[in-house]
Design a protein around this motif. Structure first.
Motif, PDB file in Angstrom:
ATOM      1  N   UNK B 169     124.496  33.823  57.954  1.00 48.19           N
ATOM      2  CA  UNK B 169     125.464  33.562  59.018  1.00 48.19           C
ATOM      3  C   UNK B 169     126.783  32.995  58.509  1.00 48.19           C
ATOM      4  N   UNK B 252     130.948  29.111  58.492  1.00 46.77           N
ATOM      5  CA  UNK B 252     129.985  29.623  59.459  1.00 46.77           C
ATOM      6  C   UNK B 252     130.618  30.766  60.260  1.00 46.77           C
ATOM      7  N   UNK B 253     129.830  31.772  60.560  1.00 48.67           N
ATOM      8  CA  UNK B 253     130.397  32.939  61.231  1.00 48.67           C
ATOM      9  C   UNK B 253     130.945  32.622  62.613  1.00 48.67           C
ATOM     10  N   UNK B 254     130.412  31.609  63.267  1.00 48.63           N
ATOM     11  CA  UNK B 254     130.949  31.261  64.582  1.00 48.63           C
ATOM     12  C   UNK B 254     132.323  30.637  64.457  1.00 48.63           C
ATOM     13  N   UNK B 255     132.565  29.906  63.373  1.00 44.20           N
ATOM     14  CA  UNK B 255     133.909  29.407  63.068  1.00 44.20           C
ATOM     15  C   UNK B 255     134.853  30.582  62.855  1.00 44.20           C
ATOM     16  N   UNK B 258     135.716  32.077  66.026  1.00 43.09           N
ATOM     17  CA  UNK B 258     136.689  31.234  66.726  1.00 43.09           C
ATOM     18  C   UNK B 258     138.101  31.547  66.265  1.00 43.09           C
ATOM     19  N   UNK B 287     133.519  40.977  66.431  1.00 40.72           N
ATOM     20  CA  UNK B 287     133.165  41.289  67.819  1.00 40.72           C
ATOM     21  C   UNK B 287     131.655  41.205  67.999  1.00 40.72           C
ATOM     22  N   UNK B 290     130.758  37.538  68.187  1.00 40.22           N
ATOM     23  CA  UNK B 290     131.138  36.953  69.478  1.00 40.22           C
ATOM     24  C   UNK B 290     130.132  37.344  70.554  1.00 40.22           C
ATOM     25  N   UNK B 296     123.340  34.610  72.701  1.00 35.84           N
ATOM     26  CA  UNK B 296     122.425  33.579  72.226  1.00 35.84           C
ATOM     27  C   UNK B 296     122.289  32.445  73.232  1.00 35.84           C
TER      28      UNK B 296
END
Lengths: 484, 484
Positions: B169, B252-255, B258, B287, B290, B296
């Motif tokens: 991730x 982190x991939x969520x960062x 963002x 994408x 996201x 999730x």
């Protein structure tokens, strides 16, 4: 991901450290030797701004805010208190970056629009991309909208009014007008010369060059990376992709998002009914739609219409009320089932004590199924092709887990009340409850979809009603039969 | 969006008509005069494939599948039954497009990998983008992974093994190696010549050209649209953007998501600890992140870890079990509160009948607050800066709605049982219940976040426990005091 309890601890770092926001352009002022920029997490920025407001250092605030990217400035405005925001807006108003509007939450944007003059807003709107302009204007009330439209330059007004003729949430509202279109017979060399000569008339960013026939109908598209690697003499038509995804202006934005996501698009042309090229949808606008789409379903399943975190207390209270009122009615419905068995409960009070277990297990199992179903319907993974198979599977899963919990819950209840028959009764109720929950969790959203009602909005109300009613009936009914 | 019941009927068209999938390249075979392609919605394709399997017309199936985009073919494979899929895979196996793997749901991909030879899989992996290759290989068990790595060409193996050294991730797993980097001192003309000479060595798609120093550290980036509109003599350094978002490989991939979402990025460079350019993250990969991120949270709030729609019955049953087991324990906890008041219920059975109303109102109101909070934490709209204000607001909203429902529920209960005092008791319980639900719905997710536990996973268990326990205590306790 293999089976197991829902556990995802990888969020730790993201949760602990808010992301750093970049401050200022690379102009030497905020850089150290390695050419790095200053960064600060948002809570720190909010803290700093608060201190400076207390000290009335508006000059420092102005420097800080002029350094921030408009997306970060929007976040700052959203997270300070209402009074602080009013003061900040006074500081920002003279040199407002029109891009700020596009990033602001709609409640906060309303606040901003209300304190500004129509003339000021019109000036900002004239500089925005057409889709952002329409987004702002469509949210205004009639009077304000008329004022601002009147204050716009003629071309901008025409674009906005035309955009407003498209349905809400359609591609026509999502698209930008700025694009690059060239005739079929041009060569790569001519395109490059044209781009160099056009200077500021070009869109700020573009990723494809569209090829149109004399009627301005789109016949192909060339990614600019492909243009760049071709020799000047090559005809653009020879390097064009012809089977492109043409988006009708009336297409629903969620359909558009599906196309972008499915085929990995970065931009896509929008056409009118005659096939003429009228605009382009860019991936960053679609990313917003995808975000909202998933967020929408998440919120609806929880019984809210909106992330109302920025709304005032009374607005939020009213918005929450209707969902609670509907649930109140269904709760009384479930209560009336218990009411049928008042006599039974009077005889065996243990039954009343165990009611939350019955309701809880059915509701939770049904919600698991419902959540998967609603999401799968939204992503088109659940369709007519596999609906029956899905219903059968969830019913089976419900029956198996129902049997497992029949043993666990039955044993616990039997031991607690020192009466094995109570265990047997609640055990049987478990099997019925979870089996029905599996059926309801699939059939309700599928049925609502067929009736063209959004399953995310309505399903959970029906589901808990069904699981409660069936659960109580099975439990108390069996108790009345067996124990009395 | 203004306040009001959650209603969104605009989904109708999207729900009614599944999106049409394009068939075939624009080669004249499947086009009509206007140059349009054939399109068919997925359920129709599934139906057709079923018929042809029954008739053993594998030749027709092969023509159809070779016409489909790999993303659509993946959907087709996902939605047919297991036996049909096995037959389809036999047809597809000789000419498998490696891109198919990237689009397949992981459970289905496992099936495919299991029936193929390591040699076949390695050949496909060698042609994939590095991030897709790593995605496939990281999911394999040790043995299979070793087999396939051994069968890879040396360069591909090195890339994959290096990619696997990055945390799961992280940006390092998300990035592609294929990119375009040029030295600082080049001119636009030299870049164009270089691109034309490089031919197939270039990435298939790229949107930025990165500028590196002699140590291969990134110093700037130029969107290719900007290169194209500049004259040949211009130095790339003069048109470069220097304050770019450099993504550390360990981010982190969520960062990463963002950053892309906040700043509208299309691609971003990935650097190692020394600042050297090692890869690029593309918007279509983001994408996906996201999408998964929002999905999730939606799933976790519903008590599932995964959209397990493609998993086998037993895997799904096991995956659902642990969440239900935890809820069973908390349900017994709530039941024990009722157990304290057995004597009270024996005297006034009406209290047992009204229990679902008490539990339901508290649970629903708390869930509304919780849903907004969890989403706002995930999108960074709720942070230290505004947490207190949010808690205060939700408590107030809870108190106001609690008072409103005190009147409604109190009146309904009082009328039903023809005893105004029962109405008073449940009315008071309503105020307490909804006020506490508002507090719990905010404090629980905020508290879990501080403890670095994912709020989406754990909050709802704690929430319903709190609202049930407090609700039952308030209701039955007041009843014991007032009515007896």
């Amino acid at each position: 991901m293999t089976g197991g309890p829902p556990e995802d601890v990888r969020d730790q770092d993201a949760l602990r450290d808010p992301p750093a926001r970049p401050l200022g352009p690379a102009d030497g002022r905020s850089e150290d030797e390695a050419g790095e920029r200053d960064y600060a997490p948002l809570p720190d920025l909010v803290q700093q701004v608060r201190e400076w407001l207390d000290q009335n250092r508006l000059d420092l605030i102005e420097t800080l805010t002029s350094d921030l990217h408009s997306a970060d400035l929007a976040d700052l405005l959203e997270q300070v208190g209402a009074e602080e925001r009013r003061l900040l807006l006074q500081v920002l108003r003279p040199n407002l970056d029109p891009e700020l509007f596009a990033h602001l939450d709609s409640s906060i944007r309303e606040e901003l629009v209300e304190i500004m003059e129509p003339r000021e807003i019109a000036a900002a709107v004239a500089e925005m991309e057409s889709d952002d302009a329409i987004d702002l204007i469509e949210d205004l009330d009639e009077e304000r909208r008329a004022e601002i439209l009147a204050a716009l330059p003629a071309e901008a007004r025409a674009q906005v009014e035309e955009g407003l003729t498209y349905p809400e949430y359609s591609a026509g509202r999502l698209m930008q007008r700025d694009l690059v279109a060239v005739p079929q017979f041009w060569t790569v060399g001519k395109v490059l010369d044209f781009l160099r000569a056009s200077g500021d008339d070009l869109p700020e960013e573009f990723y494809d060059i569209f090829i149109v026939d004399p009627m301005h109908r789109i016949v192909g598209s060339v990614p600019i990376s492909r243009v760049m690697r071709s020799k000047r003499a090559v005809k653009v038509q020879d390097i064009a992709i012809e089977d492109i995804h043409k988006i009708p202006a009336t297409m629903d934005q969620e359909e558009v998002a599906f196309l972008f996501r499915q085929y990995g698009l970065v931009s896509a042309p929008v056409v009118d009914a005659a096939g003429r090229l009228i605009g382009v949808v860019m991936v960053d606008d679609v990313v917003d739609v995808i975000d909202e789409e998933a967020e929408d379903d998440l919120l609806k399943l929880g019984g809210v219409a909106d992330t109302d975190i920025y709304r005032a207390v009374l607005d939020t209270t009213k918005a929450r009320f209707s969902w609670l009122a509907i649930n109140m009615v269904t709760a009384f419905l479930a209560a009336s089932v218990i009411g049928l068995f008042e006599a039974t409960i009077e005889r065996i009070v243990a039954l009343a004590v165990l009611l939350p277990v019955v309701a809880g297990m059915g509701g939770n199992a049904g919600t698991q199924t419902l959540t998967v179903a609603v999401r799968a319907i939204a992503t088109r993974e659940l369709s007519d092709a596999n609906a029956l198979r899905f219903v059968g599977k969830e019913a089976l899963v419900g029956a198996i887990n129902g049997s497992t919990f029949a043993l666990l819950v039955g044993a616990a209840a039997g031991l607690w009340f020192r009466d094995p028959m109570i265990g047997v009764v609640i055990g049987c109720a478990m099997v019925v409850n979870l089996f029905v929950a599996g059926l309801a969790g699939t059939l309700i959203p599928l049925g609502l979809t067929k009736l063209r009602i959004d399953p995310a909005v309505a399903s959970s109300v029906f589901l808990t009603t069904v699981t409660d009613v069936v659960g109580f009936f099975a439990f108390l009914g069996l108790a009345a039969l067996i124990l009395l």
